[in-house]
Design a protein around this motif. Structure first.
Motif, PDB file in Angstrom:
ATOM      1  N   UNK A   1       0.802  -1.237   0.000  1.00 30.40           N
ATOM      2  CA  UNK A   1       0.000   0.000   0.000  1.00 30.40           C
ATOM      3  C   UNK A   1       0.828   1.277   0.000  1.00 30.40           C
TER       4      UNK A   1
ATOM      5  N   UNK B   1       5.856  -7.363   3.620  1.00 29.92           N
ATOM      6  CA  UNK B   1       5.215  -7.138   4.925  1.00 29.92           C
ATOM      7  C   UNK B   1       3.808  -6.574   4.720  1.00 29.92           C
ATOM      8  N   UNK B   2       3.721  -5.529   3.903  1.00 36.50           N
ATOM      9  CA  UNK B   2       2.398  -4.936   3.666  1.00 36.50           C
ATOM     10  C   UNK B   2       1.489  -5.931   2.937  1.00 36.50           C
TER      11      UNK B   2
ATOM     12  N   UNK C   1      -0.311  -8.539   5.069  1.00 35.36           N
ATOM     13  CA  UNK C   1      -1.500  -8.016   5.734  1.00 35.36           C
ATOM     14  C   UNK C   1      -2.624  -7.747   4.717  1.00 35.36           C
ATOM     15  N   UNK C   2      -2.269  -7.113   3.587  1.00 31.86           N
ATOM     16  CA  UNK C   2      -3.277  -6.801   2.566  1.00 31.86           C
ATOM     17  C   UNK C   2      -3.978  -8.040   2.029  1.00 31.86           C
TER      18      UNK C   2
ATOM     19  N   UNK D   1      -4.557 -10.812   3.604  1.00 33.62           N
ATOM     20  CA  UNK D   1      -5.238 -11.636   4.615  1.00 33.62           C
ATOM     21  C   UNK D   1      -6.722 -11.788   4.303  1.00 33.62           C
ATOM     22  N   UNK D   2      -7.314 -10.732   3.727  1.00 34.07           N
ATOM     23  CA  UNK D   2      -8.771 -10.731   3.523  1.00 34.07           C
ATOM     24  C   UNK D   2      -9.232 -11.785   2.527  1.00 34.07           C
TER      25      UNK D   2
ATOM     26  N   UNK E   1       5.257 -11.981   6.646  1.00 36.14           N
ATOM     27  CA  UNK E   1       4.809 -12.393   7.976  1.00 36.14           C
ATOM     28  C   UNK E   1       6.008 -12.499   8.908  1.00 36.14           C
TER      29      UNK E   1
ATOM     30  N   UNK F   1       7.529  -9.109  10.014  1.00 34.48           N
ATOM     31  CA  UNK F   1       6.743  -8.344  10.987  1.00 34.48           C
ATOM     32  C   UNK F   1       6.625  -9.048  12.336  1.00 34.48           C
ATOM     33  N   UNK F   2       7.172 -10.266  12.429  1.00 35.14           N
ATOM     34  CA  UNK F   2       6.947 -11.066  13.636  1.00 35.14           C
ATOM     35  C   UNK F   2       7.619 -10.452  14.853  1.00 35.14           C
ATOM     36  N   UNK F   3       6.983 -10.691  16.005  1.00 28.43           N
ATOM     37  CA  UNK F   3       7.556 -10.228  17.271  1.00 28.43           C
ATOM     38  C   UNK F   3       8.974 -10.783  17.396  1.00 28.43           C
TER      39      UNK F   3
ATOM     40  N   UNK G   1      10.818  -7.858  14.076  1.00 28.92           N
ATOM     41  CA  UNK G   1      10.365  -6.598  13.494  1.00 28.92           C
ATOM     42  C   UNK G   1      11.511  -5.600  13.383  1.00 28.92           C
TER      43      UNK G   1
END
Lengths: 477, 484
Positions: free
Chosen positions: A203, A315-316, A319-320, A322-323, A362, A365-367, A370
């Motif tokens: 995005x 990374x983006x 998330x994008x 996922x839907x 994924x 971005x993981x704990x 990051x």
């Protein structure tokens, strides 16, 4: 015939839009079986739209600046009631209930959509080989790729199957295929063109722009699709560009920089072939001959672009994307539980490259990871913005090759993702900074395939870019 | 389940509670789209591409939400900060995009506090903006996602704006937890950002509960209690959970950090989602929205327009009257304090005004009553023109707007005329004469008999006067005559 010529003929009544559209549909019919540039041809809809344009002309009303111009849309832009697939199985059967802002604006300008074009699935790729509907072929040599991810849109314009087309550019997906197919491809400033209705990949990087056979057509299309859109929060609230008016201004007094790190010379990224280097150098010399001053400029962080990009974009995307879970639209593979249904749907619906990037993103971005990955990539972006800002204090525009090589043979790079990713090494920096860039054809390489030269500028420098691009087009071999 | 024994926390253990309160903001439209933010019985009618998370859709920030959130933040004494929205990634069918857009490490409101009526101060860590999810109904099986035959999702609630108010773990008693929620609700109503109804879900309270030995300052493993639907339920849930922890510690076990579901009917909490597959929400900045950068001018405008908050309003009424705290609290909660102040200012007795409002003005619409007319009513009652019963009836007519809300016209129309005390005395003498046995029992030393006969005489007088006699005047006369 250029888009502007078509529009002029249709507007004056010299030629009907219906006649124009029939001509293009006939060419699609003849050629697209081989090229596979289109996922969907909108013959009926195009004829109806053309008839409406002709009726407007007959009534003496203004049919718009792109009256009757056949346009092809990359199949990641939403079209109301018309399948929009992202060249993915996961969107099987989905018809958006709304039009993307760019689709609305083109229609309002009188342009006629003739079809939806093929792409690398979800715009992830540089060759249009990662499509659920098979690869698109380069019209100049059908054994070669057209580039990607907007390969269908580039091939359609190069083969005359559409007068203009739209692509989206996240890391070079307009400029690189434009270079490979020998057409003009423009990635505008981030926020200059609304992303509303563009199915997101990355995005913060995605931007829509035009393909065309001429710089003037490109300017005309950007004038139509650009400008603020309240439906996109990242859309820039600035006056629309006035681009066609600057095309004849020349480059006298403009300062052009050769971007050292993307030149193929010392300190440069590797892999830029010597024929491509030569064409870029020739382009710089031609601009100098036309009155510009040319100097070498260094942006050291430009070499970090590829690494930063392959953290930010996936990374983006993770998330994008996922839907696409089988709940509300598209493919659904039934399973005993909701979780199993989502997993089965995504496993069957996404192709290999998409899955690879979802996993990469994924992870980034993981704990615990990051800071080392995504956080660091953001720092590179900040650094690049600062260094490019310094460069643009010294010069008005930067010049680089668009891609390190000319179009490569189909299948040559599908086995190793890294050889595919380096295709975008010259185009990625301007996505990370949000700056505009255009690719203009400038001669051919040793293999006879076209070479593209890229002009880059700071945010909202589109008028200057078009001014110089028009000169490059004129002096190109 | 009032018949069941409610457990109480042993004296050697101390409760440690922090509350997370989700509040639905009462804006016209949703957080990121133009869909109506209103309850609809027909599922999936208040939806659009954006709140359905359709491919290609984009969010646009509702500026009223930001304004409401900052208003709440300032009412809680928070500082306002530049902020960004973030994505909290997890897969769930009612979360349309499979991520929630929320504020993460840069919330709008930070570091506030909430003072309870008894002076206890509870720290507020943050109050951040986020979107609500849709609503899933699992059909068949046990009614939970993993064994349902199928599930239905209603996205009307998806994208409804929320503010989540997170307290510090400063709460030490069940009463304080209840008072915190009650006070927060009063503030939300006072600043008009939410209708704050726990029973209807527009205010949702999750409680983080742990215990520790009295005197210790450690923070032990906490459990998060969800599905608490009323303030009473909150108290029961915390009490139950604390005792459960104590039981575990006292049998050399320990609670696990987990989310637990409060079962109001069963009066117990049950383990919810297991935290074994620890959630990693992969937060990152929402790239589709621009940062929020409130200006000092905006914050000043919010402060300037801030209404007087419930605590200050209670204090004001408290200074003017001697009635019990709960009377004042009720009047403020119903936002009838301005009316009360008007009546007091117009010369009516403060205690009588507040008592009359609390007892007899528990109606939805009392807009026809003014400070002036209420003062007149109270004065008519004080002056003996109206009995207490009559005053109550007149006030009901005033609230209904009858006779222009004028108490004198209403009293006249109803035929209420207070009895002159001479006439009343004559009537009582007559009754004593006619009922010598009853009068003898009234004047006896038997307390029971005296009470019974007081009722008899009062009833006879009311009957004879059709309720127009003032009860207090009757009692006074009866007492005087029995003494004399």
């Amino acid at each position: 015939m250029s888009a502007l010529d078509i529009a002029a003929a249709v507007r004056s009544g010299e030629r009907s839009a219906a006649d124009v559209v029939d001509e293009y549909l006939a060419r699609i019919d003849a050629r697209d079986g081989e090229l596979n540039a289109f996922n969907l041809v909108l013959a009926e809809e195009a004829r109806a739209a053309a008839a409406a344009v002709d009726a407007t002309v007959a009534a003496g009303d203004d049919p718009g600046p792109l009256a009757g111009v056949p346009v092809a849309l990359k199949d990641n832009m939403c079209t109301r009631g018309v399948a929009t697939t992202c060249s993915s199985k996961i969107l099987e059967g989905w018809q958006p209930p709304y039009d993307a802002t760019v689709v609305e604006r083109l229609a309002a300008a009188g342009a006629v959509a003739v079809g939806k074009t093929n792409l690398d699935e979800f715009a992830m790729g540089s060759s249009t080989e990662n499509s659920a509907f098979g690869p698109t072929r380069n019209p100049l040599d059908v054994d070669r790729v057209p580039g990607g991810s907007s390969g269908g849109s580039a091939a359609a314009v190069a083969a005359g199957l559409a007068a203009i087309s739209l692509g989206s550019d996240t890391g070079g997906s307009i400029r690189q295929p434009a270079a490979f197919c020998g057409v003009v491809g423009m990635k505008p400033t981030y926020g200059a063109v609304s992303r509303y209705g563009l199915i997101a990949f990355g995005s913060s990087l995605d931007q829509i722009g035009p393909f065309s056979t001429s710089v003037a057509d490109s300017a005309a299309v950007l004038e139509v699709i650009g400008g603020h859109d309240p439906l996109d929060s990242t859309s820039i609230d600035a006056p629309t560009f006035d681009l066609q008016a600057v095309l004849d201004r020349g480059v006298e007094g403009l300062r052009i920089g050769i971007l050292r790190e993307l030149s193929g010379g010392p300190d440069s990224v590797e892999g830029i072939t010597s024929d491509v280097q030569d064409r870029a150098a020739a382009a710089a010399a031609a601009l100098e001959a036309a009155g510009a001053s040319v100097q070498e400029v260094s942006v050291p962080s430009a070499t970090l672009g590829l690494s930063a990009y392959y953290l930010v974009a996936p990374a983006e995307a993770s998330s994008n994307l996922s839907r696409f879970d089988g709940v509300r639209f598209g493919l659904r593979i039934d399973a005993p539980t909701t979780g199993e249904m989502m997993t089965a749907t995504r496993t069957a619906g996404f192709g290999t490259e998409v899955k690879r990037r979802i996993m990469l993103g994924t992870y980034a971005l993981s704990a615990g990871y990051y800071d080392a990955f995504y956080g660091k990539a953001l720092k590179v972006r900040t650094l690049m913005l600062a260094e490019f800002a310094t460069a643009y204090e010294q010069v008005d525009l930067l010049l680089t090759p668009t891609a390190p090589t000319t179009a490569f043979p189909l299948g040559e790079r599908t086995a190793d993702p890294m050889t595919m990713y380096v295709n975008d090494v010259c185009t990625i920096p301007s996505n990370l900074t949000g700056h505009p860039g255009i690719s203009v054809p400038f001669g051919v390489g040793d293999d006879g395939m076209p070479v593209g030269v890229q002009l880059l500028g700071p945010a909202l420098s589109e008028p200057t870019i078009y001014q110089a691009a028009a000169v490059l087009e004129e002096v190109a071999p | 389940m009032t018949g069941l024994h409610e457990p109480t926390l042993p004296a050697e253990w101390e409760l440690v509670v922090g509350l997370e309160v989700h509040v639905e903001l009462a804006t016209q439209t949703k957080l990121f789209c133009g869909c109506a933010n209103e309850f609809s019985t027909e599922p999936n009618t208040n939806v659009c591409p954006t709140c359905l998370g359709l491919p290609g859709s984009l969010p646009v920030m509702n500026e009223t939400v930001v304004d409401f959130a900052m208003r709440l933040g300032r009412a809680l004494g928070c500082s306002i900060h530049p902020s960004v929205m973030a994505r909290k990634n997890y897969f769930y069918p009612d979360m349309a995009k499979d991520f929630q857009t929320t504020q993460y490490d840069q919330p709008t409101n930070r570091d506030g506090e909430l003072a309870l009526a008894d002076g206890t101060v509870v720290g507020i860590e943050r109050a951040h903006i986020e979107e609500d999810a849709g609503k899933t109904t699992h059909v068949g099986g046990g009614g939970r996602i993993n064994d349902a035959t199928y599930s239905l999702v209603d996205y009307n609630r998806a994208g409804v704006p929320l503010v989540e108010i997170v307290s510090h773990p400063d709460i030490r008693t069940v009463e304080h937890a209840k008072a915190y929620v009650s006070e927060l609700r009063d503030i939300l109503l006072a600043i008009a950002v939410s209708d704050a109804k726990m029973e209807e879900g527009s205010m949702r309270v999750d409680a983080n509960v742990s215990v520790r030995p009295v005197g210790s300052s450690e923070l032990r493993t906490r459990c998060e209690l969800k599905n608490i639907n009323s303030i009473r339920s909150l108290g029961r849930a915390i009490e139950y959970e604390a005792c459960r922890h104590v039981d575990l510690y006292e049998s050399d076990e320990a609670p696990r950090q987990e989310t637990r579901h409060w079962d109001e009917d069963g009066g117990r909490s049950t383990a919810g989602r297991s935290k074994e597959d620890a959630d990693d929400y992969r937060y990152f900045q929402e790239p589709d929205l621009v940062p929020l950068t409130p200006t000092p001018e905006q914050v000043a405008a919010i402060d300037g327009a801030m209404p007087v908050l419930p605590a200050a309003r209670r204090a004001r009424l408290g200074e003017l009257s001697a009635v019990a705290d709960d009377v004042v609290a009720t009047v403020v909660e119903r936002c009838q304090d301005a009316l009360a102040l008007g009546a007091i200012e117009a010369g009516a007795d403060a205690d009588k005004v507040l008592t009359r409002i609390q007892n007899d003005l528990a109606v939805d619409d009392w807009s026809a009553v003014t400070g002036q007319t209420l003062a007149t009513l109270v004065q008519m009652e004080s002056g003996g023109e109206l009995s207490a019963t009559q005053a109550k009836q007149v006030l009901a007519d005033m609230a209904a707007g009858n006779h222009g809300g004028d108490p004198k016209s209403i009293a006249e129309a109803r035929g209420f005329e207070a009895m002159e005390s001479d006439a009343l005395e004559t009537l009582i003498d007559q009754l004593i004469n006619d009922n010598p046995d009853e009068w003898f029992r009234f004047t006896s030393d038997d307390e029971g008999d005296r009470k019974k006969m007081q009722g008899f005489f009062t009833g006879q007088i009311m009957k004879a006067t059709k309720g127009q006699a003032d009860g207090r005047a009757v009692a006074e006369l009866l007492s005087r005559k029995s003494a004399g």
